[in-house]
Structure formats: C-alpha cells, structure tokens
Design a protein around this motif. Structure first.
Motif, PDB file in Angstrom:
ATOM      1  N   MET A  12      19.333   0.109   6.656  1.00 54.16           N
ATOM      2  CA  MET A  12      18.380  -0.929   6.336  1.00 54.16           C
ATOM      3  C   MET A  12      16.963  -0.373   6.451  1.00 54.16           C
ATOM      4  O   MET A  12      16.629   0.315   7.410  1.00 54.16           O
ATOM      5  N   ALA A  13      16.132  -0.681   5.482  1.00 51.56           N
ATOM      6  CA  ALA A  13      14.755  -0.188   5.469  1.00 51.56           C
ATOM      7  C   ALA A  13      13.909  -0.938   6.497  1.00 51.56           C
ATOM      8  O   ALA A  13      14.177  -2.096   6.819  1.00 51.56           O
ATOM      9  N   ASP A  14      12.900  -0.251   7.005  1.00 51.23           N
ATOM     10  CA  ASP A  14      11.921  -0.923   7.854  1.00 51.23           C
ATOM     11  C   ASP A  14      11.164  -1.945   7.005  1.00 51.23           C
ATOM     12  O   ASP A  14      10.982  -1.761   5.801  1.00 51.23           O
ATOM     13  N   THR A  15      10.731  -3.003   7.641  1.00 55.08           N
ATOM     14  CA  THR A  15      10.023  -4.076   6.940  1.00 55.08           C
ATOM     15  C   THR A  15       8.671  -4.311   7.593  1.00 55.08           C
ATOM     16  O   THR A  15       8.582  -4.451   8.811  1.00 55.08           O
ATOM     17  N   ILE A  16       7.649  -4.352   6.764  1.00 51.76           N
ATOM     18  CA  ILE A  16       6.292  -4.670   7.207  1.00 51.76           C
ATOM     19  C   ILE A  16       5.935  -6.039   6.652  1.00 51.76           C
ATOM     20  O   ILE A  16       6.058  -6.282   5.443  1.00 51.76           O
ATOM     21  N   HIS A  17       5.499  -6.920   7.535  1.00 50.77           N
ATOM     22  CA  HIS A  17       4.988  -8.211   7.106  1.00 50.77           C
ATOM     23  C   HIS A  17       3.472  -8.120   7.030  1.00 50.77           C
ATOM     24  O   HIS A  17       2.827  -7.716   8.006  1.00 50.77           O
ATOM     25  N   ILE A  18       2.922  -8.460   5.881  1.00 53.80           N
ATOM     26  CA  ILE A  18       1.477  -8.463   5.682  1.00 53.80           C
ATOM     27  C   ILE A  18       1.056  -9.925   5.597  1.00 53.80           C
ATOM     28  O   ILE A  18       1.443 -10.648   4.676  1.00 53.80           O
TER      29      ILE A  18
ATOM     30  N   CYS B 215       0.363  -3.021  -2.281  1.00 47.42           N
ATOM     31  CA  CYS B 215       1.110  -2.830  -1.031  1.00 47.42           C
ATOM     32  C   CYS B 215       2.609  -2.721  -1.294  1.00 47.42           C
ATOM     33  O   CYS B 215       3.289  -1.896  -0.668  1.00 47.42           O
ATOM     34  N   THR B 216       3.117  -3.539  -2.188  1.00 49.77           N
ATOM     35  CA  THR B 216       4.540  -3.481  -2.537  1.00 49.77           C
ATOM     36  C   THR B 216       4.884  -2.127  -3.153  1.00 49.77           C
ATOM     37  O   THR B 216       5.905  -1.518  -2.808  1.00 49.77           O
ATOM     38  N   ASP B 217       4.025  -1.645  -4.044  1.00 49.73           N
ATOM     39  CA  ASP B 217       4.239  -0.321  -4.651  1.00 49.73           C
ATOM     40  C   ASP B 217       4.198   0.784  -3.604  1.00 49.73           C
ATOM     41  O   ASP B 217       5.036   1.688  -3.612  1.00 49.73           O
ATOM     42  N   GLU B 218       3.236   0.702  -2.692  1.00 50.24           N
ATOM     43  CA  GLU B 218       3.122   1.724  -1.644  1.00 50.24           C
ATOM     44  C   GLU B 218       4.326   1.668  -0.711  1.00 50.24           C
ATOM     45  O   GLU B 218       4.856   2.694  -0.305  1.00 50.24           O
ATOM     46  N   GLY B 219       4.758   0.466  -0.380  1.00 52.05           N
ATOM     47  CA  GLY B 219       5.955   0.316   0.443  1.00 52.05           C
ATOM     48  C   GLY B 219       7.166   0.937  -0.222  1.00 52.05           C
ATOM     49  O   GLY B 219       7.938   1.654   0.430  1.00 52.05           O
TER      50      GLY B 219
ATOM     51  N   VAL C 257       9.716   1.458   2.492  1.00 52.85           N
ATOM     52  CA  VAL C 257       9.469   0.357   3.417  1.00 52.85           C
ATOM     53  C   VAL C 257       9.427  -0.946   2.613  1.00 52.85           C
ATOM     54  O   VAL C 257       8.781  -1.021   1.575  1.00 52.85           O
ATOM     55  N   ASP C 258      10.131  -1.964   3.089  1.00 54.37           N
ATOM     56  CA  ASP C 258      10.072  -3.277   2.456  1.00 54.37           C
ATOM     57  C   ASP C 258       8.798  -3.996   2.895  1.00 54.37           C
ATOM     58  O   ASP C 258       8.400  -3.913   4.058  1.00 54.37           O
TER      59      ASP C 258
ATOM     60  N   ILE D  94      -3.611  -0.512   2.172  1.00 56.83           N
ATOM     61  CA  ILE D  94      -2.764   0.652   1.860  1.00 56.83           C
ATOM     62  C   ILE D  94      -2.771   1.626   3.031  1.00 56.83           C
ATOM     63  O   ILE D  94      -1.727   2.177   3.400  1.00 56.83           O
ATOM     64  N   LEU D  95      -3.930   1.838   3.623  1.00 56.29           N
ATOM     65  CA  LEU D  95      -4.017   2.702   4.799  1.00 56.29           C
ATOM     66  C   LEU D  95      -3.171   2.152   5.936  1.00 56.29           C
ATOM     67  O   LEU D  95      -2.490   2.909   6.645  1.00 56.29           O
ATOM     68  N   ALA D  96      -3.179   0.837   6.105  1.00 56.38           N
ATOM     69  CA  ALA D  96      -2.384   0.214   7.164  1.00 56.38           C
ATOM     70  C   ALA D  96      -0.886   0.363   6.897  1.00 56.38           C
ATOM     71  O   ALA D  96      -0.116   0.641   7.824  1.00 56.38           O
ATOM     72  N   VAL D  97      -0.463   0.196   5.653  1.00 56.52           N
ATOM     73  CA  VAL D  97       0.956   0.398   5.307  1.00 56.52           C
ATOM     74  C   VAL D  97       1.365   1.825   5.658  1.00 56.52           C
ATOM     75  O   VAL D  97       2.410   2.056   6.276  1.00 56.52           O
ATOM     76  N   ASN D  98       0.540   2.785   5.298  1.00 57.92           N
ATOM     77  CA  ASN D  98       0.846   4.186   5.609  1.00 57.92           C
ATOM     78  C   ASN D  98       0.872   4.441   7.099  1.00 57.92           C
ATOM     79  O   ASN D  98       1.734   5.176   7.595  1.00 57.92           O
ATOM     80  N   ALA D  99      -0.052   3.853   7.834  1.00 59.65           N
ATOM     81  CA  ALA D  99      -0.092   4.054   9.279  1.00 59.65           C
ATOM     82  C   ALA D  99       1.158   3.509   9.954  1.00 59.65           C
ATOM     83  O   ALA D  99       1.733   4.169  10.824  1.00 59.65           O
ATOM     84  N   LEU D 100       1.594   2.323   9.556  1.00 61.11           N
ATOM     85  CA  LEU D 100       2.810   1.770  10.154  1.00 61.11           C
ATOM     86  C   LEU D 100       4.044   2.573   9.742  1.00 61.11           C
ATOM     87  O   LEU D 100       4.903   2.867  10.564  1.00 61.11           O
ATOM     88  N   ALA D 101       4.123   2.916   8.475  1.00 59.84           N
ATOM     89  CA  ALA D 101       5.275   3.691   7.998  1.00 59.84           C
ATOM     90  C   ALA D 101       5.380   5.028   8.758  1.00 59.84           C
ATOM     91  O   ALA D 101       6.481   5.487   9.081  1.00 59.84           O
ATOM     92  N   ALA D 102       4.240   5.638   9.062  1.00 65.65           N
ATOM     93  CA  ALA D 102       4.250   6.892   9.820  1.00 65.65           C
ATOM     94  C   ALA D 102       4.788   6.668  11.228  1.00 65.65           C
ATOM     95  O   ALA D 102       5.485   7.532  11.778  1.00 65.65           O
ATOM     96  N   GLN D 103       4.516   5.525  11.819  1.00 63.87           N
ATOM     97  CA  GLN D 103       5.051   5.212  13.143  1.00 63.87           C
ATOM     98  C   GLN D 103       6.567   5.061  13.107  1.00 63.87           C
ATOM     99  O   GLN D 103       7.249   5.434  14.056  1.00 63.87           O
TER     100      GLN D 103
END
Length: 146
Positions: free
Chosen positions: A1-7, A36-40, A45-46, A134-143
């Motif tokens: 299952m992919a990680d999920t970020i709620h924005i 954000c969806t494209d970057e995810g 990342v969902d 977009i920077l925030a999506v990348n920062a969380l995905a890196a974590q």
C-alpha cells in the motif's frame, strides 16, 4: 500500500486565482491539486486534497487523517493565527505535518507573524507561492523512504 499524504486547505483558499493576485498569484486551487497529485504519482505517494472554509470541518479533516495518512500538509489560511483547536487536532493525530503558506506571512501584517500551527509542525514553508506545496510533498515523501 502506498503512503498517503492529506493536503488540507483552510478558508478562502478556494478563491485562489481570483483573490489578491499581487499576494497569492494567479494559480487556482485546482491547479495546486493537479500539481500535487502529479507529484505524488511521480513519487509513488497517494494524495488526498481537501479545502474547507469552516474551522470545525478542518478539525474533522485533521482528525480523519489519524488512521489513514502517513503525513499532513496544511495551509490553514487565517486559522493559522487564531485556532488553538487546529493546533490541538494536529497534536492528537501524531503525524508528520508541514505547514504551507503561499505568501510570506512574516512580510505581511504583524498579526500574521504568529502561527498556532507552527509549534506542532515538522516544518514550515512560506513565501514560495504554490511551489511550497510541491516542496512539502517531496519533503514528506523523503521522510517515508527512511
């Protein structure tokens, strides 16, 4: 299952693109959602993307992330400067949180210089326009990858 970020987006952000373009630019919230969806997708990342003008609904959305999100990106809008309820909700979910502001809140009116969200956020991005999301999506995905 992919990680999920709620924005999660607070009041008046639905007016992006037509609201004070000199401060917020001309990008719409739908443009931000799409980027954000494209970057995810690129990062595996969902993305769940929501907006409300209601403080109580925003608290409900935060609480809902507790069991189905890997992290939260939040632009609480004006609630950043007023809402202890949002602060408390973010503490309760115990997830990595990145606070995003399109404008540089520290270069604006003095009442915007304080945020109730920042003390419970993993990080804060402000003043970089919609790119901050977009920077925030990348920062969380890196974590998630560590």
């Amino acid at each position: 299952m992919a990680d999920t970020i709620h924005i999660l987006n607070g009041p008046n952000l639905n007016m992006l693109g037509s609201r004070e373009a000199e401060i917020y630019g001309t990008v719409t919230l739908d443009d931000v959602r799409e980027a954000c969806t494209d970057e995810g997708a690129r990062l595996g990342v969902d993305i769940v993307f929501e907006q409300t003008n209601s403080e109580g609904t925003l608290v409900d959305l935060i609480q809902a992330t507790r069991d189905n999100a890997s992290g939260v990106i939040i632009n609480p809008g004006a609630y950043s400067h007023t809402s202890i309820a949002i602060h408390d909700a973010l503490r309760v979910v115990d997830l990595p949180v990145i606070e995003v502001h399109i404008s540089n809140i520290f270069a604006r009116e003095p009442f915007r210089h304080h945020s109730y969200v920042s003390p419970v956020a993993t990080g804060v991005i402000c003043g970089l326009g919609a790119t901050g999301y977009i920077l925030a999506v990348n920062a969380l995905a890196a974590q998630f990858s560590h």
